[in-house]
Design a protein around this motif. Structure first.
Motif, PDB file in Angstrom:
ATOM      1  N   ASP A   1      -2.686  26.333  15.434  1.00 36.14           N
ATOM      2  CA  ASP A   1      -1.531  26.230  14.545  1.00 36.14           C
ATOM      3  C   ASP A   1      -0.435  27.199  14.970  1.00 36.14           C
ATOM      4  OD1 ASP A   1      -2.552  24.218  12.922  1.00 36.14           O
ATOM      5  OD2 ASP A   1      -3.536  25.628  11.563  1.00 36.14           O
ATOM      6  N   ARG A   2      -0.825  28.370  15.406  1.00 36.97           N
ATOM      7  CA  ARG A   2       0.169  29.361  15.870  1.00 36.97           C
ATOM      8  C   ARG A   2       0.852  28.895  17.155  1.00 36.97           C
ATOM      9  NH1 ARG A   2       0.144  34.548  13.862  1.00 36.97           N
ATOM     10  NH2 ARG A   2      -1.289  34.905  12.147  1.00 36.97           N
TER      11      ARG A   2
ATOM     12  N   ARG B   1       3.333  26.431  16.125  1.00 38.57           N
ATOM     13  CA  ARG B   1       4.486  27.129  15.553  1.00 38.57           C
ATOM     14  C   ARG B   1       5.414  27.627  16.663  1.00 38.57           C
ATOM     15  NH1 ARG B   1       5.198  32.509  15.314  1.00 38.57           N
ATOM     16  NH2 ARG B   1       6.785  33.327  13.874  1.00 38.57           N
TER      17      ARG B   1
ATOM     18  N   ASP C   1       3.683  34.991  20.028  1.00 35.88           N
ATOM     19  CA  ASP C   1       3.349  34.790  18.621  1.00 35.88           C
ATOM     20  C   ASP C   1       3.373  36.102  17.863  1.00 35.88           C
ATOM     21  OD1 ASP C   1       2.048  33.257  16.319  1.00 35.88           O
ATOM     22  OD2 ASP C   1       0.497  34.740  16.759  1.00 35.88           O
TER      23      ASP C   1
END
Length: 414
Positions: free
Chosen positions: A292-293, A296, A318
């Motif tokens: 998910d990161r 993102r 990140d």
């Protein structure tokens, strides 16, 4: 040309009605014999006691309905699928039986009934002309009856299969959400619900697209196969987002270059974000968080070409982008004019990033960018001019700023 109207199909010949009445008196025997006929030819008929009992009940209820409708001159258009037949279809679907297996009961049952009933008709009607009418009417009635019941049974089979798939999907989603939320779950129960082992090495990925949603499962399966996994756990996160987990056969991470290549071939319009391999239930959760990161990080820029992004490659970015406004201000302050959006500045940043990266240098940059060493050197010097400082000035800050600039791209000055 007008389509011929469909007239009600019913049996009018008295001898046929009389034969149906005689058969009705031996209903239990006929149903049992039909069941044996089907059981010898369809393995699913005796899969378990429940299916076996429902097969017999369906034989009995269908034969009874046919004989009753013939006896009373009821049109085949009034056909209703017997309750036992519908329940038989539901149970077949529940046990994973195919539509073809379910409908095969009716094809073979029809063949059995017609062979025996028509033989008795021939014996009961010596008059050839009356026999022809009787055979024609009975055959038409039987065809319409079986066609009608088969359609209803098929519809029920599909509906039950879809109901169970929806229930299973909801249960998988609930268990997955519980795991990802850090709630305590029973591992064995969770594994049965998910159909996925939660021991060993777990690798999560997230796939998304602005194009055909069908590409998501295709790319997830292609990545899984390349990683040596035949049955990944797939869970939709919306109409255009798909999460996947792979229970890797070994603790060694798969080759990212191979995964990237197969993803691009399987679904050129899909994005893939990959976590890092990790162990057990905690690894299931951690790897998905990392995927998910990584997603993102892709979303931080307005650039929308298909991407394959590993958390391993963007972990530092990140970490540095927790505060986006502060991160962009840092890049602008550190790079100065080198942060400009024009092509020359972008090329200079790209070359400098490979030069100042750990274990980087001119030779590495030339190889990775497919450029001559002198071209790389020219771009680096241009970058130093734009920045107003050499690469040796605050090298750690320069590397971080260039790394962030590569992530932000055109969004750097928003």
């Amino acid at each position: 040309m007008a389509t011929p109207s469909h007239h009600p199909v019913e049996v009018t010949v008295p001898e046929v009605r009389e034969l149906a009445t005689a058969w009705a008196r031996d209903l239990d025997v006929i149903a049992a014999q039909m069941y044996e006929f089907l059981a010898d030819r369809i393995p699913e008929a005796t899969a378990d006691d429940e299916i076996s009992a429902l097969t017999l009940a369906s034989c009995s209820s269908n034969v009874e309905a046919v004989l009753s409708m013939i006896r009373h001159g009821i049109s085949a258009s009034a056909t209703e699928a017997p309750v036992a037949a519908l329940e038989h279809a539901r149970r077949m679907a529940a046990r994973g039986g195919s539509m073809d297996a379910t409908l095969r009961f009716y094809r073979l049952g029809h063949a059995y009934f017609w062979e025996r009933f028509s033989a008795d008709l021939v014996a009961a009607l010596p008059d050839r002309d009356r026999l022809v009418v009787a055979m024609r009417e009975t055959a038409a009635f039987m065809f319409d009856y079986i066609d009608s019941v088969s359609a209803r049974v098929g519809t029920e089979h599909i509906a039950e299969r879809e109901r169970r798939q929806r229930r299973a999907a909801l249960l998988r989603a609930d268990v997955t959400r519980s795991i990802l939320a850090g709630e305590k779950v029973d591992r064995e129960t969770a594994e049965r619900t998910l159909g996925h082992p939660l021991t060993g090495t777990q690798l999560a990925l997230v796939c998304w697209t602005d194009g055909d949603p069908g590409a998501l499962e295709k790319v997830a399966l292609a990545v899984a196969r390349t990683a040596g996994v035949s049955r990944p756990l797939l869970l939709a996160d919306g109409p255009r987002v798909l999460g996947a987990w792979l229970a890797l056969p070994t603790a060694s991470p798969p080759d990212l270059a191979s995964l990237r290549a197969v993803a691009a071939e399987a679904a050129p319009d899909a994005h893939v974000a990959l976590g890092e391999p990790s162990t057990g239930i905690e690894g299931f959760r951690r790897s998905r968080d990392q995927a998910d990161r990584a997603r993102r990080a892709v979303g931080l820029t307005q650039r929308r070409p298909p991407t394959f992004t590993s958390f391993t490659d963007i972990a530092l970015a990140d970490l540095l982008t927790g505060d986006l406004a502060a991160a962009k201000a840092f890049v602008r302050n550190e790079l100065g004019a080198l942060a400009a959006a024009d092509v020359a500045a972008a090329r200079a940043r790209e070359a400098m990033l490979w030069v100042v990266a750990p274990h980087g240098g001119l030779a590495t940059a030339a190889r990775e960018l497919g450029l001559h060493r002198n071209t790389v050197l020219q771009r680096v010097r241009r970058g130093e001019q734009l920045r107003g400082a050499p690469t040796t000035h605050r090298p750690a800050e320069l590397h971080a700023a260039l790394l962030l600039a590569a992530v932000f791209g055109a969004d750097l000055h928003d």
